[in-house]
Design an enzyme around this catalytic site. Structure first.
Site, PDB file in Angstrom:
ATOM      1  N   GLU A  55       0.812  -1.070   0.107  1.00  0.00           N
ATOM      2  CA  GLU A  55       0.142   0.026   0.015  1.00  0.00           C
ATOM      3  C   GLU A  55       1.028   1.289   0.067  1.00  0.00           C
ATOM      4  O   GLU A  55       2.223   0.918   0.144  1.00  0.00           O
ATOM      5  CB  GLU A  55      -0.984   0.225   1.184  1.00  0.00           C
ATOM      6  CG  GLU A  55      -0.136   0.097   2.640  1.00  0.00           C
ATOM      7  CD  GLU A  55      -1.000   0.776   3.691  1.00  0.00           C
ATOM      8  OE1 GLU A  55      -1.209   2.092   3.423  1.00  0.00           O
ATOM      9  OE2 GLU A  55      -1.246   0.263   4.694  1.00  0.00           O
ATOM     10  N   LYS A  82      -4.947  -1.803  13.950  1.00  0.00           N
ATOM     11  CA  LYS A  82      -4.028  -0.650  14.760  1.00  0.00           C
ATOM     12  C   LYS A  82      -4.884  -0.439  16.060  1.00  0.00           C
ATOM     13  O   LYS A  82      -5.820  -0.565  16.266  1.00  0.00           O
ATOM     14  CB  LYS A  82      -4.220   0.879  14.000  1.00  0.00           C
ATOM     15  CG  LYS A  82      -2.886   0.730  12.945  1.00  0.00           C
ATOM     16  CD  LYS A  82      -3.131   1.901  11.986  1.00  0.00           C
ATOM     17  CE  LYS A  82      -4.302   1.580  10.932  1.00  0.00           C
ATOM     18  NZ  LYS A  82      -4.290   2.556   9.834  1.00  0.00           N
TER      19      LYS A  82
HETATM   20  N1  PSU Z   1      -0.763   0.978   8.907  1.00  0.00           N
HETATM   21  C1  PSU Z   1      -0.153   1.893   9.215  1.00  0.00           C
HETATM   22  N2  PSU Z   1      -0.001   3.190   8.968  1.00  0.00           N
HETATM   23  C2  PSU Z   1      -1.367   3.790   8.203  1.00  0.00           C
HETATM   24  C3  PSU Z   1      -2.214   2.992   7.753  1.00  0.00           C
HETATM   25  C4  PSU Z   1      -2.100   1.372   8.086  1.00  0.00           C
HETATM   26  O1  PSU Z   1       1.036   1.482   9.953  1.00  0.00           O
HETATM   27  O2  PSU Z   1      -0.987   4.870   7.849  1.00  0.00           O
HETATM   28  C5  PSU Z   1      -3.429   3.310   6.831  1.00  0.00           C
HETATM   29  C6  PSU Z   1      -3.782   2.153   5.785  1.00  0.00           C
HETATM   30  O3  PSU Z   1      -3.532   2.348   4.667  1.00  0.00           O
HETATM   31  C7  PSU Z   1      -5.042   1.806   6.445  1.00  0.00           C
HETATM   32  C8  PSU Z   1      -5.623   3.206   6.678  1.00  0.00           C
HETATM   33  O4  PSU Z   1      -5.813   1.213   5.178  1.00  0.00           O
HETATM   34  O5  PSU Z   1      -4.539   3.669   7.569  1.00  0.00           O
HETATM   35  C9  PSU Z   1      -7.176   3.272   7.379  1.00  0.00           C
HETATM   36  O6  PSU Z   1      -7.453   4.560   7.457  1.00  0.00           O
HETATM   37  P1  PSU Z   1      -8.752   4.622   7.659  1.00  0.00           P
HETATM   38  O7  PSU Z   1      -9.098   4.411   9.329  1.00  0.00           O
HETATM   39  O8  PSU Z   1      -9.366   6.025   7.725  1.00  0.00           O
HETATM   40  O9  PSU Z   1      -9.989   3.774   6.998  1.00  0.00           O
END
Ligand code: PSU
Ligand code: MN
Length: 308
Positions: free
Chosen positions: A27, A159
């Site tokens: 990603e 996370k």
């Molecule tokens: N993992 C990390 N750092 C990040 C992300 C994941 O260590 O920045 C990102 C991923 O791309 C994940 C996104 O899909 O955060 C999720 O964002 P949201 O909660 O707005 O869906």
């Protein structure tokens, strides 16, 4: 391969897919929104190197000037890592970003969607999005994407800034198996253990590939989430992280942070509050997940693994 006009796939990746060689998707929201410069570029390069060392071809996915790129050159990666004001691209954002000529980092949901179009089967990331703490209507688009897009996604759990029990429940509802890799409980990203038990466990890359192939052979075209704990020497005990996380969540609420900015805000704040330890942990688990994803990709034989 017949890909839409708006997609550019690197020749090396197209060739690898055609010849049944292993490819691992990566990603780019972690590059544009997850990590500070210059660690973002360095880590992205390093993950690509780890995947190559594991015998697979890396495919970092991103939006550049309104085009979807499957695979970035070193120059493109550097450009993306240093751009200001990029958009976080998840499923909903593709049409808009293409029409407006935008650049951006693809989230787990955006990356899965593009990777699956190209026929990639394995994807390495840090942590998926999920259900936000105290705000059960803020559910990452990563979860429904996992329910409908056929990819093995390797991560270190959701996370820890999220509501982990609620995230597991939603994944179950959406038909997504969450399987521990050499662990029986859900890893909590920065910490190896959350204490939340899992119903499935794999101990080898071959087992993962076999299960994914069996699922897809049945036409169950959803993802398979493989959760691997952060290496223990780099993990931070959950109780310790939780203090910083609670404070960051409170601050986000007080400052009215919402929508796609929530996750980047929380990650950056937790990093400050933990004096950078959380970032070291983040880098360690990203490398570790790239390594496992390469091995899983290699376990898919050219014509698909044997399920019997
Ligand atoms: N993992 C990390 N750092 C990040 C992300 C994941 O260590 O920045 C990102 C991923 O791309 C994940 C996104 O899909 O955060 C999720 O964002 P949201 O909660 O707005 O869906
Ligand atoms: Mn959200």
């Amino acid at each position: 391969m017949n890909l839409p006009q708006s997609i550019t796939i690197q020749p090396e990746i197209a060739r690898a897919l055609k010849n049944g060689r292993s490819v691992v998707a990566l990603e780019s929201a972690v590059i544009t929104h997850g990590l500070p410069r210059p660690a973002n570029f360095d880590t992205a390069r390093e993950m690509e190197g780890i995947i190559r060392a594991g015998g697979a071809v890396p495919a970092t996915i991103a939006l550049l000037d309104g085009r979807v790129h499957i695979g970035l050159t070193s120059e493109e990666l550097e450009k993306l890592a240093n751009l200001d004001g990029t958009r976080k691209i998840s499923r909903r954002d593709f049409g808009y970003a293409i029409a407006k000529g935008l650049s951006g980092g693809t989230t787990v949901s955006g990356t899965m969607l593009a990777a699956a179009m190209a026929g990639i089967r394995v994807f390495a990331t840090g942590g998926i999005g999920g259900v936000h703490r105290g705000s059960t209507f803020d559910i990452s688009a990563d979860l429904p994407e996992l329910g409908k897009t056929p990819l093995v996604v390797v991560c270190a759990g959701a996370k820890a800034i999220l509501d982990l029990p609620a995230t597991l429940e939603v994944l179950e509802t959406l038909g997504v198996l969450v399987a521990g890799y050499r662990t029986d409980d859900l890893p909590a990203f920065y910490s190896p253990h959350s204490g939340l038990p899992l119903d499935a466990r794999f101990d080898t890359p071959e087992q993962v590939a076999r299960a994914a192939q069996a699922q897809w052979d049945l036409g169950i075209n959803g993802g398979l989430l493989v959760v691997q704990p952060i290496p223990s020497e780099d993990g931070i005990p959950a109780a310790e992280m939780d203090i910083a996380i609670r404070q960051a969540v409170e601050e986000a609420a007080r400052q009215g942070i919402s929508g796609p900015s929530t996750t980047p805000f929380l990650l950056a704040r937790v990093k400050e509050l933990s004096a950078g330890r959380s970032m070291q942990a983040n880098l360690s688990l990203l490398r570790n997940n790239a390594r496992l994803a390469a091995h899983i990709a290699a376990a898919f034989s050219p014509g698909g693994v044997q399920t019997t």
